[in-house]
Every structure is written in C-alpha cells, then in structure tokens.
Design an enzyme around this catalytic site. Sequence first.
Site, short mmCIF file in Angstrom:
data_model
loop_
_atom_site.label_atom_id
_atom_site.label_comp_id
_atom_site.label_asym_id
_atom_site.label_seq_id
_atom_site.Cartn_x
_atom_site.Cartn_y
_atom_site.Cartn_z
N GLY A 74 0.87 -1.18 0.00
CA GLY A 74 0.00 0.00 0.00
C GLY A 74 0.90 1.23 0.00
O GLY A 74 1.86 1.31 0.79
N ALA A 75 0.61 2.16 -0.91
CA ALA A 75 1.52 3.29 -1.13
C ALA A 75 1.90 4.03 0.16
O ALA A 75 3.08 4.18 0.47
CB ALA A 75 0.91 4.23 -2.15
N ARG A 110 10.67 -0.29 -3.88
CA ARG A 110 9.57 -0.41 -4.86
C ARG A 110 9.55 0.88 -5.68
O ARG A 110 9.68 1.97 -5.11
CB ARG A 110 8.20 -0.65 -4.19
CG ARG A 110 8.01 -2.08 -3.70
CD ARG A 110 6.56 -2.36 -3.34
NE ARG A 110 5.78 -2.85 -4.46
CZ ARG A 110 4.46 -3.08 -4.39
NH1 ARG A 110 3.79 -2.84 -3.27
NH2 ARG A 110 3.81 -3.54 -5.44
N ASP A 252 -1.12 5.06 -6.54
CA ASP A 252 0.29 4.94 -6.16
C ASP A 252 1.10 6.15 -6.60
O ASP A 252 2.15 6.44 -6.03
CB ASP A 252 0.89 3.66 -6.74
CG ASP A 252 0.38 2.45 -5.96
OD1 ASP A 252 -0.75 2.01 -6.24
OD2 ASP A 252 1.10 2.00 -5.05
N ASN A 262 -2.08 2.99 -10.54
CA ASN A 262 -2.66 2.23 -9.43
C ASN A 262 -2.62 0.75 -9.81
O ASN A 262 -2.20 0.38 -10.91
CB ASN A 262 -4.09 2.71 -9.14
CG ASN A 262 -4.61 2.17 -7.82
OD1 ASN A 262 -3.95 2.27 -6.78
ND2 ASN A 262 -5.78 1.56 -7.83
O1 MRU Z 1 0.99 -3.65 -4.84
P1 MRU Z 1 0.20 -3.00 -3.74
O2 MRU Z 1 -0.69 -3.94 -3.00
O3 MRU Z 1 1.10 -2.20 -2.80
O4 MRU Z 1 -0.72 -1.96 -4.52
C1 MRU Z 1 -1.53 -1.11 -3.78
C2 MRU Z 1 -2.39 -0.22 -4.59
O5 MRU Z 1 -2.35 -0.19 -5.79
C3 MRU Z 1 -3.26 0.73 -3.80
O6 MRU Z 1 -4.42 1.01 -4.52
C4 MRU Z 1 -2.49 2.03 -3.55
O7 MRU Z 1 -1.21 1.76 -3.06
C5 MRU Z 1 -3.20 2.91 -2.59
S1 MRU Z 1 -3.19 2.28 -0.91
C6 MRU Z 1 -3.96 3.46 0.04
#
Ligand code: MRU
Length: 362
Positions: A74-75, A110, A252, A262
């Site tokens: 999650g970002a 990442r 993201d 995203n």
């Molecule tokens: O690969 P992830 O699970 O980290 O991807 C997360 C997302 O794409 C979410 O939509 C984004 O990070 C927003 S979290 C508030």
Amino acid sequence: MWTSIHLDFILTQCATTTQQGINDMQTLQTTSLRVADNQLFILDQQALPQEKRWLDASTVEALVGHIHALRVRGAPLIGLSASLLLALLAESGKSRDELAVALETLRASRPTAVNLMNNLDRMKLALWQEAFVPALVAEALRLIDEDKRLCDAIASAGSALVKPGSRLLTHCNTGGLATAGVGTALGVIARAHQEGKVSNVWVDETRPLLQGGRLTAWELGELGVPYQLITDSMAASLMAKGQVDAVWVGADRIAANGDVANKIGTYSLAVLAKFHGIPFYVAAPQTTLDPDCPNGDAIPIEQRAASEVTGVAGSFGAVQWAPQEAQVYNPAFDVTPASLISGWVLDTGVVTPDEVAEGKFA
Ligand code: MRU
C-alpha cells in the site's frame, strides 16, 4: 482466532508529540505497523486473512524483503514503514553515513508508489540536521500523524460525494492496512457506510495477488460494511446491469496532468466506467502527488515475478496451474489517463477535471 482489526484501530495510539523518541513511547501502533522494545514489527499482509502474524522488520534487509514480498504494502504504508525504520536505526546509534545508505536502499525497494520517495525526501532533510537523531524520530512520528489526518480528511471529502443507497465498486486494498489511518478509497467507503449511505460494495478480487479478495473483503467484514466479492472480470456485466453507482480506487502516483498509476486492473475499470456513464473517483493523500512527473508515461511501473501469475501462494500454501516454462507479463500497476477520472479526492478536497486541466497538479 486473531485479534479483531477493529480492536487495533481502537488501540491505535500514534505519537502526538514530536519531542519524544520512539523508544520513549510504550507502544506505537497502527493497524499494520508496531514499534515495541526498539523493534519495528509489521502485520504480515501475505498471511491475512487466514493468520494474523506480526513479523520483525528491524533491519533494512528484513524490511526490504517484506516490501518486495508485499507483506508490507500500500503506497502510504511503504513510506511510513521505511521512515519508522530509519528513525529506529538512528536511535540505535547508526552513523549518518550508515543511515544515508539505508535510506537509499529503502528508497529503491519499490519503484511506483511515490509516497516512499516523498517520505524519504523528508527524512533525508532531517538526516542532514546537526541533531539528526531527534530530527529523524520527530519526522517519522510527524509522517505517521499526518497520514492519519490526511486519511480522515479524504474520508470526509469523499463521503460527501456518495449518494444514499450507493452500490460502490472498489479494487485492490486501500484501507487501514495500507495506511496509518482509516485508508483512502476504503476510508471513504467506511465513512459513507457510517453515514448510512452504502447499500453494497463490490470488491474486485484483484488478480494476481488478491489484495481485494484477501484484505479488502476482510477489512470490510471487520467494519461491518456489506460487500460481495467478485472476480475482476465480473465488473463489466455488473455495470451493464446498472448494479454499480460509482467506482472508488486509490493511487500509487498522480502525475502533473492527473494521470494515475494504481494496481493493475484499475485502467480497465476506468474504461468500463466511462462506457457505462459511471463516476470513477481516485482517493489519495498529497503524498501521492508527483508534480515532477509530467504524465503517466513517465511513471515507472514495477514488473513482478512470473510465479504470481502462473499460480498463487499464501498462508494456504502454493498452487501452480500454468506450465512450468510459461512466459509471463506481470506489471504490478497500470496507468489510468486523467480523461477517464471524474474526480481526484485528496485531503484538501475534491479536484475536478477542469482544475486538473488548468494545471492544479503541475
Ligand atoms: O501492490 P500493492 O498492493 O502495494 O498496490 C496497492 C495499490 O495499488 C493501492 O491502490 C495504492 O497503493 C493505494 S493504498 C492506500
């Protein structure tokens, strides 16, 4: 079997002072981060929902491994976990040079979510202060506190857009697990539910790593929000049948022209929503904006392991269905062009397509 995530919300006691060191505090706890006994722990998001397991993340190597494996994900949460670790390492006596190396390693863990880079830019400024140890600790605590407040503000701004009786569709996981607060898109949905406006949430399972099926379904259950889990390919026919009133997703990275990176699958939802005349909202904090990035083409998209597509793995074990030698394309994110977005719901309020076209994010 495990402590309710809701209980964790209630127990959340992020620092409200920037004067104390992390270790002066008995416990710093968010839904999925915990500092105790000079150690950083993360809630293993690969083990959920079958198991609620806290893992040590007190070294750069450990945290980077957790980030790669999406045990921390999650970002906003990625940036916060990296910042907290730097603060703890500073308190443990690491030199400025060692911390600078750690910061760059964490920064590269990442590539797509810009919150990590934004948070670490602020930590870097603290690192160059003379009294860098208290400065790093104060900055990490400030980032945690801020994220909670940003999430609350997004929830308020977003909920105002939700009409009574709404059937909302969401993708990936954007809740308390992915932030220090109530989440972004899922925070909006939770707030709208508290206000009695949500009749159902369609939860995309979100292939290949199933953040929707495993994490969002679980969080909504804990929050008592009515939901139905669907495979990603079911969204189109639900929209055609008039069963979706709005789509809510996180981000993201938001480029200067409003394009949004995203979780893979977001773009297809946006195209579908446009075709069916359904509002498509992106909810994100300011830390997700990247004014230096002109458009979606300039956003680096992480490519991930083939094994995520050839099968599935988790606390339930591992299953492979594709041929051993199958060639795989596995981007973790896609880019949704600004032209498909009805509104960008930030902590500062709702930004309209006209405002974006006039350069609001540039
Ligand atoms: O690969 P992830 O699970 O980290 O991807 C997360 C997302 O794409 C979410 O939509 C984004 O990070 C927003 S979290 C508030």
